[in-house]
Design a protein around this motif. Structure first.
Motif, short mmCIF file in Angstrom:
data_model
loop_
_atom_site.label_atom_id
_atom_site.label_comp_id
_atom_site.label_asym_id
_atom_site.label_seq_id
_atom_site.Cartn_x
_atom_site.Cartn_y
_atom_site.Cartn_z
N MET A 15 15.39 -29.07 24.38
CA MET A 15 14.96 -30.44 24.70
C MET A 15 14.11 -30.44 25.97
O MET A 15 13.09 -31.12 26.05
CB MET A 15 16.18 -31.35 24.85
CG MET A 15 16.85 -31.63 23.53
SD MET A 15 18.45 -32.50 23.57
CE MET A 15 18.42 -33.52 24.98
N LYS A 16 14.54 -29.68 26.97
CA LYS A 16 13.79 -29.59 28.23
C LYS A 16 12.40 -29.02 27.98
O LYS A 16 11.40 -29.55 28.48
CB LYS A 16 14.56 -28.71 29.21
CG LYS A 16 13.90 -28.54 30.53
CD LYS A 16 14.74 -27.64 31.42
CE LYS A 16 13.93 -27.25 32.64
NZ LYS A 16 14.47 -26.11 33.32
N THR A 17 12.33 -27.97 27.20
CA THR A 17 11.04 -27.34 26.88
C THR A 17 10.14 -28.32 26.13
O THR A 17 8.94 -28.41 26.41
CB THR A 17 11.27 -26.07 26.03
OG1 THR A 17 12.06 -25.17 26.78
CG2 THR A 17 9.95 -25.41 25.65
N ARG A 18 10.71 -29.07 25.19
CA ARG A 18 9.94 -30.06 24.43
C ARG A 18 9.34 -31.12 25.36
O ARG A 18 8.17 -31.49 25.25
CB ARG A 18 10.85 -30.72 23.39
CG ARG A 18 10.12 -31.03 22.11
CD ARG A 18 11.03 -31.59 21.04
NE ARG A 18 12.02 -30.59 20.63
CZ ARG A 18 13.24 -30.88 20.21
NH1 ARG A 18 13.64 -32.12 20.13
NH2 ARG A 18 14.07 -29.94 19.85
N VAL A 19 10.14 -31.60 26.29
CA VAL A 19 9.67 -32.61 27.24
C VAL A 19 8.59 -32.02 28.15
O VAL A 19 7.55 -32.64 28.38
CB VAL A 19 10.85 -33.17 28.08
CG1 VAL A 19 10.34 -34.01 29.24
CG2 VAL A 19 11.79 -34.00 27.20
N GLU A 20 8.81 -30.83 28.65
CA GLU A 20 7.81 -30.19 29.53
C GLU A 20 6.50 -29.96 28.79
O GLU A 20 5.42 -30.19 29.36
CB GLU A 20 8.36 -28.86 30.06
CG GLU A 20 9.46 -29.03 31.07
CD GLU A 20 10.16 -27.73 31.46
OE1 GLU A 20 10.85 -27.76 32.48
OE2 GLU A 20 10.02 -26.72 30.74
N ASN A 21 6.58 -29.54 27.53
CA ASN A 21 5.36 -29.33 26.74
C ASN A 21 4.61 -30.63 26.52
O ASN A 21 3.38 -30.67 26.56
CB ASN A 21 5.69 -28.67 25.40
CG ASN A 21 6.07 -27.22 25.55
OD1 ASN A 21 5.79 -26.59 26.57
ND2 ASN A 21 6.74 -26.68 24.56
N ARG A 22 5.35 -31.71 26.29
CA ARG A 22 4.71 -33.01 26.10
C ARG A 22 4.02 -33.46 27.39
O ARG A 22 2.91 -33.98 27.35
CB ARG A 22 5.75 -34.05 25.68
CG ARG A 22 5.16 -35.44 25.50
CD ARG A 22 6.19 -36.34 24.88
NE ARG A 22 6.04 -36.33 23.45
CZ ARG A 22 5.38 -37.28 22.79
NH1 ARG A 22 4.86 -38.27 23.44
NH2 ARG A 22 5.27 -37.24 21.49
N ILE A 23 4.65 -33.22 28.52
CA ILE A 23 4.05 -33.58 29.81
C ILE A 23 2.78 -32.78 30.03
O ILE A 23 1.74 -33.33 30.43
CB ILE A 23 5.06 -33.36 30.96
CG1 ILE A 23 6.17 -34.41 30.88
CG2 ILE A 23 4.36 -33.42 32.32
CD1 ILE A 23 7.34 -34.13 31.82
#
Length: 64
Positions: A15-23
């Motif tokens: 989930m953290k990686t997904r959010v960071e990638n979106r940012i």
């Protein structure tokens, strides 16, 4: 009221990686749009400059 969320082993990191990638993607899109806007502004400034020179030549020629 307190809400507890239980995550399996990798879920938080995923989930953290997904959010960071979106940012990162949003930052890239913003940077690309800023470049697009700056290119358009430069293009319009060049066009205005050419139009001014053409206008000055026209008026200089008509003053004779």
């Amino acid at each position: 009221m307190v809400l507890s969320i239980y995550l399996q082993n990798n879920e938080f990191e995923m989930m953290k990686t997904r959010v960071e990638n979106r940012i990162i993607k949003q930052e890239d899109e913003i940077r690309n749009y800023k470049n697009y806007i700056n290119d358009k502004i430069s293009s319009l400034e060049a066009k205005i400059s050419r139009m001014r020179r053409e206008d000055e030549r026209f008026h200089a020629h008509n003053d004779d």
